[in-house]
Design a protein around this motif. Structure first.
Motif, short mmCIF file in Angstrom:
data_model
loop_
_atom_site.label_atom_id
_atom_site.label_comp_id
_atom_site.label_asym_id
_atom_site.label_seq_id
_atom_site.Cartn_x
_atom_site.Cartn_y
_atom_site.Cartn_z
N MET A 255 46.00 -17.58 11.41
CA MET A 255 44.94 -16.56 11.46
C MET A 255 43.65 -17.18 11.97
O MET A 255 43.34 -18.34 11.67
CB MET A 255 44.68 -15.99 10.05
N ALA A 256 42.88 -16.37 12.72
CA ALA A 256 41.56 -16.82 13.17
C ALA A 256 40.59 -16.74 11.99
O ALA A 256 40.72 -15.89 11.11
CB ALA A 256 41.08 -15.94 14.32
N ASN A 257 39.59 -17.62 12.01
CA ASN A 257 38.64 -17.67 10.89
C ASN A 257 37.96 -16.32 10.62
O ASN A 257 37.78 -15.92 9.47
CB ASN A 257 37.56 -18.72 11.16
N LEU A 258 37.60 -15.64 11.72
CA LEU A 258 36.90 -14.36 11.54
C LEU A 258 37.79 -13.35 10.81
O LEU A 258 37.30 -12.58 9.96
CB LEU A 258 36.49 -13.83 12.92
N GLU A 259 39.07 -13.38 11.14
CA GLU A 259 40.02 -12.46 10.48
C GLU A 259 40.12 -12.79 8.99
O GLU A 259 40.17 -11.90 8.14
CB GLU A 259 41.38 -12.63 11.16
N ILE A 260 40.13 -14.08 8.68
CA ILE A 260 40.16 -14.51 7.27
C ILE A 260 38.94 -13.96 6.54
O ILE A 260 39.04 -13.38 5.45
CB ILE A 260 40.13 -16.06 7.17
N VAL A 261 37.78 -14.13 7.16
CA VAL A 261 36.54 -13.73 6.48
C VAL A 261 36.50 -12.21 6.31
O VAL A 261 36.11 -11.71 5.23
CB VAL A 261 35.30 -14.28 7.24
#
Ligand code: NAD
Ligand code: DAU
Length: 356
Positions: A255-261
Motif C-alpha cells: 500500500m502507498a503511504n497516503l492510502e494507509i493514512v
C-alpha cells in the motif's frame, strides 16, 4: 530456555508475550532500554518466573557470555537493533554500534557457547537473526517482489547496518557452522509500536488534532504485516527452518503511504469522530526523507512452501484492531511520549517545511 534480545521493543515484546502465552519455556530478555524499549509493555509478565528481564547491552561481551554460561539457552532470537530510518539519517553511529558490533558480539558469544556444548545439544542450538526487507533496496513500480536471492542494495544507514549484520550471520554459519536462521520482514504494525513510525504516529497525531506529515508525494509503497503474524513466522522458522537459510516474511499487502493514512483517518472518523470534521483534514505534505526508498514488496512464497506459514490477518482486520488498541490505551501512549520523544519529534519535523 531461550535468549531474546530487544524484547522490550515493539516486535520483541510482542514476541515474548506471545511466546509465554503459548509455551512454558522460559525467556531471558536482554534489552538496553533505549528510547524504544519500554518495560511497561512487559507489565503483564511482572512476577512471572518464566520471564527473566536483564537490563543490558548486546555490545557488552562479558554480560552476554555470563548469560550464556548461567542460563544455557537452547536458542537466541535476536531482535535488538536501532530500527528507525529517520533516526539513522540523523545519527548513524548508534546503528553501526548496535546493529553491527552488537550482532558481532552476540555471534561470538553464541559461537563460544555452542562450540562447547555436548553433541546432542549442539545439534539443537539455534541463532535466529531478525532482519528487514530494506536490505534489498528499492523497487520500481513493475519490478518483481523481493525473493531471498535478491541482491543486497541497502540505501539508508539503517538498512546498511542491518545488511552488514545479515552478512555477519551468514559468514558465522558458512565459516564456523553456527546453526543460524535469518528472517527478512516487511513493515510491521500493531499494538505497542512506538509512535515515531508511520502508523502509530498518524493515529497519535490525529487524536491530538496535529498535522499528519506525509513525506514527499505519499506514493512510497510498503508491504504491511500485522506484528502477531510476524511473531508466528519467527516461531515457525525457529522450530523448523533449514539451517543457514533466509526466509522472507511479508503480509502480501502493498500500500502507498497516503492510502494507509486515509484508511486510518476513515477508521478514526468511525470509531472516534471529531467535532472538527474528518481527520483527513490534517493530512500535510512535508519535505521528503533523504534517499527515501520508493517501494518494497516481499515475495513470501518460500516460507509458505517450506513451513506452511501465511499471515492470518488481513490488513483490514489488523489495522482495525490496531486503531482500537491505541484508542483503548491512552495511558501507554502518554507514558512513551516522554521528554526524549518530544525532542525527537521537534528535531525530525522542524526541517520539513510544509509542501504545497
Ligand atoms: P524497536 O526499535 O521497537 O525495538 C528495539 C529494541 O532493542 C528496544 O527495546 C531497544 O531498547 C533494544 N535495543 C536497542 N539497542 C540495544 C542494545 N545495544 N542492546 C540491547 N538492546 C538494545 O524495534 P522493532 O521495530 O521492534 O524491531 C525489532 C527488530 O525487527 C529489529 O532488528 C528490526 O531491524 C527488525 N524489523 C523491524 C520491522 C518493523 O517494521 N518494525 C520490520 C522488519 C524487521
Ligand atoms: O521495511 C521494514 C522496515 O519498516 C523496518 O526494517 C524498520 O525497522 C521500520 O521502521 C520500517 O521502516 P520504514 O522507514 O518503512 O518505516 P516508517 O514507519 O518510518 O515509514 C513508513 C513510510 O512512511 C516510509 O515511506 C516513510 C513514510 N513516513 C514516515 C513517517 C514517520 C511519512 O510519510 N511520514 C512520517 O512522518
Amino acid at each position: 530456555m531461550i535468549l531474546v534480545t530487544g524484547g522490550a521493543g515493539f516486535i520483541g515484546a510482542n514476541f515474548v508475550l506471545d511466546w509465554l502465552a503459548t509455551s512454558d519455556e522460559p525467556v531471558i530478555n536482554l534489552d538496553a532500554l533505549t528510547y524504544a524499549g519500554n518495560r511497561e509493555t512487559l507489565a503483564p509478565l511482572e512476577g512471572d518466573a518464566r520471564h527473566l528481564f536483564v537490563h543490558g547491552d548486546i555490545c557488552d561481551r562479558a554480560l552476554v557470555e555470563r548469560l550464556f554460561a548461567e542460563h544455557k539457552p537452547r536458542a537466541v532470537v535476536h531482535f535488538a537493533a536501532e530500527s528507525h530510518v529517520d533516526r539513522s539519517i540523523d545519527g548513524p553511529g548508534a546503528f553501526v554500534r548496535t546493529n553491527v558490533d552488537g550482532t558481532f558480539t552476540l555471534l561470538e558469544a553464541a559461537r563460544a557457547h555452542w562450540s562447547a556444548l555436548p553433541a546432542g545439544e549442539r545439534e539443537l542450538f539455534r541463532f535466529l537473526h531478525v532482519s528487514t526487507d530494506e536490505v534489498y533496496g528499492s523497487l520500481g513500480p513493475n519490478d518483481p517482489a523481493f525473493t531471498e536471492t535478491k541482491t543486497y542494495e541497502p540505501n539508508s544507514p539503517y538498512s546498511a547496518s542491518k545488511a552488514a549484520s545479515d552478512h555477519l550471520v551468514r559468514a558465522w554459519h558458512h565459516t564456523y557452522g553456527l546453526p543460524v536462521l535469518t528472517t527478512n520482514c516487511s513493515n510491521n504494525y500493531g499494538h505497542y509500536q512506538f509512535p515515531e513510525k508511520l502508523i502509530p504516529l498518524m493515529i497519535v497525531n490525529a487524536l491530538a488534532g496535529k498535522p499528519l506529515p506525509i513525506y514527499g508525494d505519499g506514493q512510497n509503497v510498503r508491504d504491511w504485516l500485522y506484528v502477531g503474524d510476524h511473531c508466528s513466522a519467527i516461531r515457525e522458522v525457529l522450530a523448523r527452518g533449514r539451517l543457514g537459510e533466509t526466509y522472507n516474511v511479508g503480509g502480501w499487502n502493498e500500500m502507498a503511504n497516503l492510502e494507509i493514512v486515509h484508511t486510518l483517518c476513515a477508521l478514526l472518523d468511525e470509531l472516534r469522530p471529531s467535532a472538527a470534521g474528518s481527520y483527513a483534514r490534517l493530512v500535510t505534505y512535508v519535505k521528503d526523507r533523504p534517499g527515501h526508498d520508493r517501494r518494497y514488496a516481499i515475495d513470501a512464497r518460500k516460507i509458505e512452501r517450506e513451513l506452511g506459514w501465511r499471515p492470518a490477518e488481513t490488513f483490514q482486520s489488523g489495522i482495525r484492531k490496531t486503531v482500537q488498541w491505541y484508542l483503548d490505551n491512552p495511558g501507554w501512549i502518554a507514558n512513551v511520549q516522554s521528554g526524549a520523544y518530544r525532542d525527537w519529534v521537534a528535531r525530525n519535523y522542524a526541517g520539513r517545511e510544509v509542501q504545497p
